[in-house]
Design an enzyme around this catalytic site. Structure first.
Site, PDB file in Angstrom:
ATOM      1  N   LYS A 137       0.835  -1.204   0.000  1.00 54.91           N
ATOM      2  CA  LYS A 137       0.000   0.000   0.000  1.00 54.91           C
ATOM      3  C   LYS A 137       0.867   1.250   0.000  1.00 54.91           C
ATOM      4  O   LYS A 137       0.550   2.240  -0.675  1.00 54.91           O
ATOM      5  CB  LYS A 137      -0.927  -0.010   1.215  1.00 54.91           C
ATOM      6  CG  LYS A 137      -1.773   1.257   1.341  1.00 54.91           C
ATOM      7  CD  LYS A 137      -2.737   1.172   2.510  1.00 54.91           C
ATOM      8  CE  LYS A 137      -3.559   2.471   2.621  1.00 54.91           C
ATOM      9  NZ  LYS A 137      -4.592   2.392   3.671  1.00 54.91           N
ATOM     10  N   HIS A 293      -9.575 -27.858 -36.532  1.00 56.81           N
ATOM     11  CA  HIS A 293     -10.742 -27.319 -35.836  1.00 56.81           C
ATOM     12  C   HIS A 293     -11.123 -28.172 -34.627  1.00 56.81           C
ATOM     13  O   HIS A 293     -12.271 -28.582 -34.464  1.00 56.81           O
ATOM     14  CB  HIS A 293     -11.931 -27.172 -36.801  1.00 56.81           C
ATOM     15  CG  HIS A 293     -11.683 -26.176 -37.889  1.00 56.81           C
ATOM     16  ND1 HIS A 293     -11.298 -24.880 -37.636  1.00 56.81           N
ATOM     17  CD2 HIS A 293     -11.765 -26.287 -39.236  1.00 56.81           C
ATOM     18  CE1 HIS A 293     -11.153 -24.233 -38.783  1.00 56.81           C
ATOM     19  NE2 HIS A 293     -11.418 -25.065 -39.767  1.00 56.81           N
TER      20      HIS A 293
END
Length: 538
Positions: A137, A293
């Site tokens: 922080k 595919h």
């Protein structure tokens, strides 16, 4: 911002002594706790232990060590606010400029067989995450170090900058730190919310059994790369890897050459790799899988990879164009020359390794993506503990499909018994069908696919398409075997495959019309075996 005082408190002590020595060599004062302080002091470093620093001893079996205003005040005070600095000075709190912390080994603890709830709870860190979050922080004034890989780069940067670390460096460390604590808490939450109801009331020595599916599922992945686009060019996409490396999975690839991988490339490569590694090269099952595919359009095994490639290509040479090819052994120049001779255009080529000659020959194809993926110790297994699929507003989660039929588990349900050779082909066909989109029908013979029918709404249509594919390839189906990923709901599929020349079928069974389907097989004089497990793949 110059580093003048550092607090070091780590569970994983990898490289921390050298890091502390490097800090001390640059004039940084060292604070530390418990075992870390002892290790540093034994190595000859001058260290102030936290208990001496705060005036309070470590207490409650180490549960309280750094939870003190003199620690958190020195971390959280904003250097740019006069009011903060005045308060710090009033209470005689020195600044702490660097915090090096990693957390109690919760992951290692719960991985142990028979771990108790008490053991797990005692390995939940409290003071560590508080210091990490406080430091992150306040990155404007504090550097937070949670990863041993950062030790040497930070020492180098400090040495090059008179003991200072740049704001960008501190911000990067803060981001890593918040991720570190978030994942730590997520791991704890997943384990605890997966425990059986009443686990907290069991005897302390009892080992709870966590569910595979915690009540609150927290996920963590690392972004590997931004992809050019998704399935279609108007979609954005990225590739994320598991936080813990999975040797043997497609995510462990190293790209030797070629264009960037696309979203579809990675998806199809995964399908090809999972299929090819299900065959065991150590017992002579050298395999080649060609995917188009997301469906295998050609799969074969042979004593040599070249033979496997030639048979796999033969199954459906049209669909193989622009496909993905995967091998489970080292690719040599003979395979590359065979591909070149056929002018076989390939999007991605995957193998555990390539010979020097093969790599030289492949280098001439600048756009061909060539991937090296180690098989790993768990070759043949899906390494994903859970499989995930996003749906509108939710997530479907399941365990991996790790079932593979074995000869000993087959149930012969027809009058005709399959021969030993047919059983080999049936098991091969079943293994391929597992990787074909449902409804899946796969004709095989001689260790190769002959016709693949995938993704149709009815099983009989898949059967007909597989027959057409074989016919187009000029492959006869007389004497072939067939695998179905799920049961035959009606006899019509059996009628079609029998008419095509198949002599044996492998399927899970379980239809309300099983007797009708078995009777059809008997009528045609073909063998049928049940596995008891289906392989739907959507």
């Amino acid at each position: 911002m110059s580093i003048k005082q550092a607090l070091i408190s780590v569970s994983d002590k990898t490289g921390v002594l050298e890091f502390a020595q490097g800090l001390a060599a640059q004039g940084v004062k060292l604070l530390s706790t418990g075992g870390t302080a002892k290790m540093l002091r034994d190595a000859g470093l001058t260290v102030t232990e936290i208990g001496d620093y705060t005036g309070f001893p470590e207490m409650l079996d180490g549960r309280v060590k750094t939870l003190h205003p003199k620690v958190h005040g020195g971390i959280l005070a904003r250097r740019d606010l006069a009011e903060h600095m005045a308060t710090i000075e009033q209470h005689g709190i020195p600044m702490i400029d660097l915090v090096c912390v990693n957390l109690y080994p919760f992951a290692a603890t719960i991985a142990k067989a028979g771990v108790t709830l008490e053991d797990a709870i005692e390995n939940i860190d409290i003071g560590g995450p508080a210091m990490v979050r406080s430091s992150a922080k306040n990155y404007n004034g504090v550097a937070i170090v949670t990863d041993p890989a950062d030790y040497q780069p930070l020492l180098d940067e400090m040495k090059a900058n008179g003991g200072a670390l740049a704001l960008a460096t501190r911000f990067g460390l803060a981001k890593k730190a918040f991720t570190h604590t978030a994942r730590y808490d997520s791991m704890i939450a997943n384990w605890l919310t997966g425990l059986d109801e009443g686990a907290e009331a069991k005897p302390a020595e009892a080992a709870p059994t966590p569910s595979v599916f915690p009540a609150k599922l927290q996920l963590a992945f690392d972004r590997s790369e931004i992809l050019r686009y998704g399935e279609n060019s108007h979609q954005q996409a990225a590739f994320y890897r598991d936080t813990v490396a999975l040797p043997g999975s497609i995510a462990a690839y190293t790209q030797l050459q070629g264009k960037e991988l696309s979203y579809n490339n990675i998806a199809d490569s995964d399908a090809a790799w999972e299929c090819v590694k299900s065959f065991d090269a150590s017992v002579g099952q050298l395999a080649c899988v060609i995917v188009k595919h997301a469906n295998p359009c050609g799969v074969a095994i042979d004593a040599k990879l070249l033979g496997a490639y030639e048979k796999a290509f033969q199954t459906d040479s049209t669909s193989a164009f622009g496909g993905i090819i995967a091998f489970n052994g080292e690719v040599g120049i003979d395979v590359v020359e065979a591909m070149n001779a056929r002018k076989h255009f390939v999007e991605v080529l995957i193998a555990p390794s390539f010979t020097a000659e093969a790599r030289t020959a492949l280098a001439a194809k600048a756009n061909l993506r060539v991937l090296v993926v180690p098989l790993g110790e768990n070759k043949g297994r899906n390494l994903n503990k859970l499989e995930l699929k996003r749906v509108g507003g939710g997530l479907l989660v399941q365990t991996a499909d790790d079932f593979t039929a074995q000869a000993s588990g087959l149930k012969v349900v027809t009058k005709v018994q399959p021969t030993a050779r047919q059983i080999e082909d049936l098991l091969f066909a079943e293994r391929v069908a597992k990787f074909v989109k449902s409804n899946a029908i796969v004709f095989c013979g001689g260790g190769m696919t002959l016709g693949v029918g995938a993704g149709q709404m009815s099983r009989v249509d898949s059967t007909k398409i597989a027959c057409i594919k074989a016919q187009n390839a000029g492959l006869g189906l007389k004497g072939s075997v067939v695998a179905s990923d799920a049961f035959f709901p009606f006899r019509d599929g059996v009628d079609v495959l029998a008419e095509a020349g198949a002599v044996a079928v492998i399927q899970p069974g379980g239809s309300m019309r099983d007797e009708e389907v078995i009777a059809a097989a008997d009528e045609h004089g073909i063998a049928m075996v049940f596995t008891g497990a289906r392989h739907f793949r959507h």
